[in-house]
Design an enzyme around this catalytic site. Structure first.
Site, PDB file in Angstrom:
ATOM      1  N   LYS A  80      -3.294 -29.444  25.043  1.00 53.38           N
ATOM      2  CA  LYS A  80      -4.182 -28.523  24.350  1.00 53.38           C
ATOM      3  C   LYS A  80      -3.418 -27.395  23.645  1.00 53.38           C
ATOM      4  O   LYS A  80      -3.957 -26.723  22.785  1.00 53.38           O
ATOM      5  CB  LYS A  80      -5.212 -27.929  25.308  1.00 53.38           C
ATOM      6  N   ASP A  81      -2.144 -27.191  24.015  1.00 51.46           N
ATOM      7  CA  ASP A  81      -1.324 -26.168  23.355  1.00 51.46           C
ATOM      8  C   ASP A  81      -0.698 -26.671  22.070  1.00 51.46           C
ATOM      9  O   ASP A  81      -0.130 -25.879  21.304  1.00 51.46           O
ATOM     10  CB  ASP A  81      -0.196 -25.707  24.285  1.00 51.46           C
ATOM     11  N   ARG A 129     -12.980 -19.870  22.505  1.00 49.16           N
ATOM     12  CA  ARG A 129     -13.866 -21.003  22.792  1.00 49.16           C
ATOM     13  C   ARG A 129     -14.710 -20.729  24.029  1.00 49.16           C
ATOM     14  O   ARG A 129     -15.932 -20.927  24.029  1.00 49.16           O
ATOM     15  CB  ARG A 129     -13.021 -22.266  22.991  1.00 49.16           C
ATOM     16  N   ARG A 130     -14.053 -20.295  25.093  1.00 51.01           N
ATOM     17  CA  ARG A 130     -14.785 -20.010  26.331  1.00 51.01           C
ATOM     18  C   ARG A 130     -15.703 -18.803  26.165  1.00 51.01           C
ATOM     19  O   ARG A 130     -16.856 -18.809  26.610  1.00 51.01           O
ATOM     20  CB  ARG A 130     -13.787 -19.769  27.472  1.00 51.01           C
ATOM     21  N   ARG A 147      -4.681 -12.314  29.978  1.00 50.22           N
ATOM     22  CA  ARG A 147      -3.646 -13.332  29.810  1.00 50.22           C
ATOM     23  C   ARG A 147      -2.801 -13.392  31.056  1.00 50.22           C
ATOM     24  O   ARG A 147      -2.904 -12.557  31.946  1.00 50.22           O
ATOM     25  CB  ARG A 147      -2.774 -13.012  28.599  1.00 50.22           C
ATOM     26  N   ARG A 153      -4.062 -14.450  36.542  1.00 50.32           N
ATOM     27  CA  ARG A 153      -5.451 -14.296  36.077  1.00 50.32           C
ATOM     28  C   ARG A 153      -6.430 -14.244  37.258  1.00 50.32           C
ATOM     29  O   ARG A 153      -7.397 -13.496  37.234  1.00 50.32           O
ATOM     30  CB  ARG A 153      -5.797 -15.422  35.094  1.00 50.32           C
ATOM     31  N   CYS A 240      -4.796 -23.527  18.753  1.00 53.97           N
ATOM     32  CA  CYS A 240      -5.195 -23.162  20.117  1.00 53.97           C
ATOM     33  C   CYS A 240      -5.948 -21.838  20.169  1.00 53.97           C
ATOM     34  O   CYS A 240      -6.425 -21.443  21.218  1.00 53.97           O
ATOM     35  CB  CYS A 240      -3.968 -23.107  21.022  1.00 53.97           C
TER      36      CYS A 240
END
Length: 797
Positions: A80-81, A129-130, A147, A153, A240
């Site tokens: 996904k990166d 997105r989230r 981050r 996190r 991304c």
């Protein structure tokens, strides 16, 4: 056999890399695997929001550079990166089995799921997105940007007083932290990132051995899923940091792709799904991307019909150049100056559609279809045409076809050769009291039997210009005279107008046909008939340029030859690019270590543009700027090196009067002491004498930051020109350009250089040329690019 694997240094990245290594070992027990940790830009700026860094290769670029430099054999990333396009020379094909692709909530004790959270609850995530999907489900939530690695996190729930954080299930599973999960988020609430949970195993394109090894752990279903999801990513040109989600599910030979895309501020999110066959996974993703973009009114399916002008690369319009640089696809003609194509982005697809008399690469119907098809893939398409698209260029036919297929298009006019070509030949198309009108005709008909209306044309008093008329020159001249045109009317024929190869002849109407045969005038040529031709003697500015029609070979590396090419063109020359060397960044840890300890150095010596560029790129990548240099005095060899330093805000403290390393020693010998430390970042192939001499009076740390390798990409083109006796001069700017030139031009072809004048930048380069058995025609009096050009100009004069 030993395979080096590059990985980021986070706990998750190392866990993923070790997971891959374990599976590779099972299938390849005789191979040794070594994991090397490589820090990426994303690791350096841990506290900065992702959208502010604005880099699609945030977590992968440094790993890819290590691959290209052959420091590692495999790079392992979270899929996904990965940006939607890979650098040239790299690929990934075999993808191992995917982890759980969903997102999860980890909540503060006392909360079980999304619905149990109080109004105004704070949820941490750095993903648009989230964020936008959560707010779509519950707009009362407060999304807090965070981050860090997974553990960091999770810890921020307490340290920043959050109600929870949203993370990828895959990372939680791989680290064995499943007990912390409060809720798996269903895809109708939060659709995962494209390829989330999958790993990208990246290798060099030509590494067949490693590819075969990786193929042993590939999962066919995951490969198909990733193909569909990344096709959607590519179709919307996403990275991304974009609000984009996609997940493909497979049932037998059928695949369903669910996708989401939104505008930058998340005001509108579009969700769509599409089904198809598994063997059409990529097509499915691209089609769904177009559907989503159209709903958002963000489609790029547009074609620009751009006039490139008559040949001189500088005659394209500013708007035309802007759109050319934005193009995803360029469909170009035979008469396009190749230099224009150097302005396209690296990922641009180039399609040649050139047409010679009686020999067409593509028929017009095929060109029309390409324009429509490429636009409907959601790409910015440029149709680059010589002159102006609507002046006998069939641009109107292409526009009609685009209209018919409901493809948006725009026409950007160009300078037609009927005007620009005449201007460069010193012929004004109109002139007061001589010609107050002009008339442009095609000299070529699709039906060879179709007659010119010479009776009407012969009566016209203005300037007559025929394009594409060399085949019918005899017919044109005889037809005009038969219908009353004065046989003594001046005529000019202009071949390859506005280029360094421009050739012009003039004669009377009754003699021009025979004279054109005598002078071997061929297409592409313009025919100009009228009294304005007589003004050429006074107005011919272009052919008076001192280097007009001189073919001069430039052997500098392609990245460095722009200034020399530009200057040669200003003087009317035709530069022939033959970059004998490519610059290869050695990217070693030694330079990083010396930059960290820069305060111990009293002097830093730069001997070339490359040395400056690589040093400061590394400096900036490490998070520093020019201020980090501190007290060190900067020594620069050469004007261009000094100019390159100024681009980084640095003014050289010391510069030798000449460009020899011996002169550098003379400059420093009375300034430095045994207590002084000197940093010398430079080429691996630099002369050793300066290090030996300076070490006698100081302490020199030499760091090899780059090297040069042979580049034979233009060999065939140069050999052809040498065979045709088209080359006037060859320029050499360094010993390495000489050495690589003679490696590329083998012994069989060396005899072709006997009639070519060799120009050297200075005595060291001259000595190297002599070692290969060739004499230097002339050596520059000033050891610079300008000095070489001045030497050629004086020779011409």
């Amino acid at each position: 056999m030993k395979i080096k694997i590059g990985s980021r240094g986070s706990k998750l990245a190392l866990t993923q890399s070790k997971w891959v290594v374990e599976r590779l070992k099972e299938k390849n027990p005789n191979v040794q695997f070594e994991i090397q940790i490589i820090q990426t830009k994303g690791d350096k700026f841990k506290d900065m929001p992702l959208q502010k860094i604005n880099d699609k290769g945030l977590f992968v670029k440094e790993l890819e550079n290590a691959l290209l430099d052959e420091k590692i054999d495999i790079a392992i990333h979270s899929m996904k990166d990965m940006p939607s396009a890979l650098p040239s020379g790299l690929k990934f094909t075999a993808i191992p089995e995917r982890e759980d692709p969903r997102d999860v909530l980890i909540l503060k004790e006392g909360y079980r799921d999304l619905d149990s959270l109080p109004k105004g609850a704070k949820i941490g995530t750095g993903s648009k997105r989230r964020k936008y999907q959560l707010l779509e489900y519950r707009n009362d939530l407060e999304i807090v940007p965070i981050r860090g690695n997974i553990e960091t996190r999770i810890a921020k729930i307490e340290s920043e007083n959050l109600h929870g954080v949203i993370l990828a299930a895959a990372g939680i599973h791989r680290l064995g932290l499943q007990e912390k999960i409060s809720m798996y988020l269903p895809q109708n609430i939060v659709l995962p990132s494209p390829s989330q949970g999958a790993l990208a195993i990246e290798i060099r394109e030509d590494d067949e051995v490693t590819l075969e090894m990786i193929s042993s752990i590939a999962c066919e279903q995951t490969c198909i899923q990733v193909e569909a999801e990344r096709a959607f990513l590519k179709g919307v040109n996403g990275g991304c940091h974009s609000p984009i989600g996609a997940y493909a599910s497979i049932d037998g030979d059928q695949i369903r792709l669910d996708a989401l895309f939104g505008d930058e501020d998340g005001k509108k999110l579009v969700r769509k799904s599409k089904k198809g066959r598994v063997d059409e996974a990529e097509k499915l993703g691209l089609e769904l991307a177009q559907s989503v973009l159209k709903e958002l009114k963000m489609t790029k399916d547009k074609v620009y019909l751009i006039g490139a002008g008559p040949g001189d690369v500088g005659l394209i319009t500013v708007k035309g150049m802007e759109k050319l640089k934005e193009a995803d696809v360029v469909v170009y003609d035979r008469l396009i100056n190749d230099d224009l194509l150097k302005n396209v982005k690296a990922s641009c697809e180039l399609i040649y559609a050139g047409k010679k008399p009686n020999k067409h690469t593509m028929k017009q119907d095929e060109i029309n279809k390409v324009l429509v098809d490429k636009a409907k893939e959601g790409k910015v398409v440029v149709r680059l045409k010589g002159g102006d698209p609507y002046v006998f260029g069939r641009g109107s036919e292409e526009g009609e076809e685009l209209h018919k297929n409901q493809v948006e298009f725009e026409v950007i006019p160009g300078i037609t050769s009927a005007i620009g070509g005449l201007t460069y030949a010193g012929i004004p198309i109109t002139a007061r009291n001589i010609s107050t009108s002009f008339h442009v005709f095609t000299g070529h008909f699709s039906d060879d039997e179709k007659a010119f209306d010479f009776e009407s044309i012969a009566k016209l008093n203005g300037t007559l210009v025929f394009l594409m008329g060399m085949k019918n020159l005899e017919k044109i001249t005889k037809g005009l005279m038969e219908k009353g045109k004065d046989p003594s009317t001046p005529v000019a024929i202009i071949n390859w107008a506005t280029t360094a190869s421009q050739k012009v002849i003039t004669e009377r109407l009754d003699r021009i046909y025979e004279y054109s045969i005598e002078k071997n005038m061929k297409p592409p040529s313009l025919i100009v008939i009228g009294d304005v031709v007589d003004l050429r003697e006074k107005l011919n500015f272009f052919e008076k340029k001192i280097l007009i029609d001189k073919d001069i070979v430039v052997t500098r590396p392609r990245k460095q030859n722009d200034s020399m090419i530009k200057k040669l063109k200003e003087y009317g020359a035709n530069p022939v690019e033959f970059p004998t060397i490519k610059i290869k960044n050695l990217k070693n840890e030694k330079l990083k270590n010396e930059i960290k300890d820069i305060e111990k150095y009293n002097y830093i010596i730069f001997t070339s543009n490359n040395a400056v560029e690589i040093f400061f790129d590394e400096l900036y990548d490490m998070g520093y700027d020019a201020r980090w240099i501190g007290k060190a005095k900067i020594v620069s060899i050469g004007k261009s090196t000094t100019r390159k330093l100024s681009e980084y805000g640095i003014r050289a403290d010391l510069t030798p009067e000449t460009y020899l390393l011996e002169e550098l020693y003379e400059l420093l010998k009375n300034k430095v002491t045994k207590d002084d430390n000197i940093l010398l970042p430079r080429s691996e192939k630099g002369r050793k004498i300066i290090v030996e001499q300076l070490n006698k009076i100081s302490n020199v740390c030499e760091v090899h930051t780059y090297t040069t390798v042979a580049d034979d990409s233009e060999k065939e083109n140069l050999i052809e020109k040498l065979n045709n006796k088209e080359i006037d001069y060859i320029t050499f700017t360094s010993s390495s350009t000489v050495e690589n030139f003679f490696k590329i031009i083998d012994d069989i072809n060396k005899k072709l250089l006997n009639d070519v004048k060799i120009i050297s930048i200075g005595p060291i380069t001259t000595s190297t040329i002599n070692e290969f058995g060739f004499d230097v025609y002339k050596e520059a009096s000033e050891y610079t690019i300008d000095g070489m050009i001045d030497t050629i100009i004086k020779d011409i004069k």
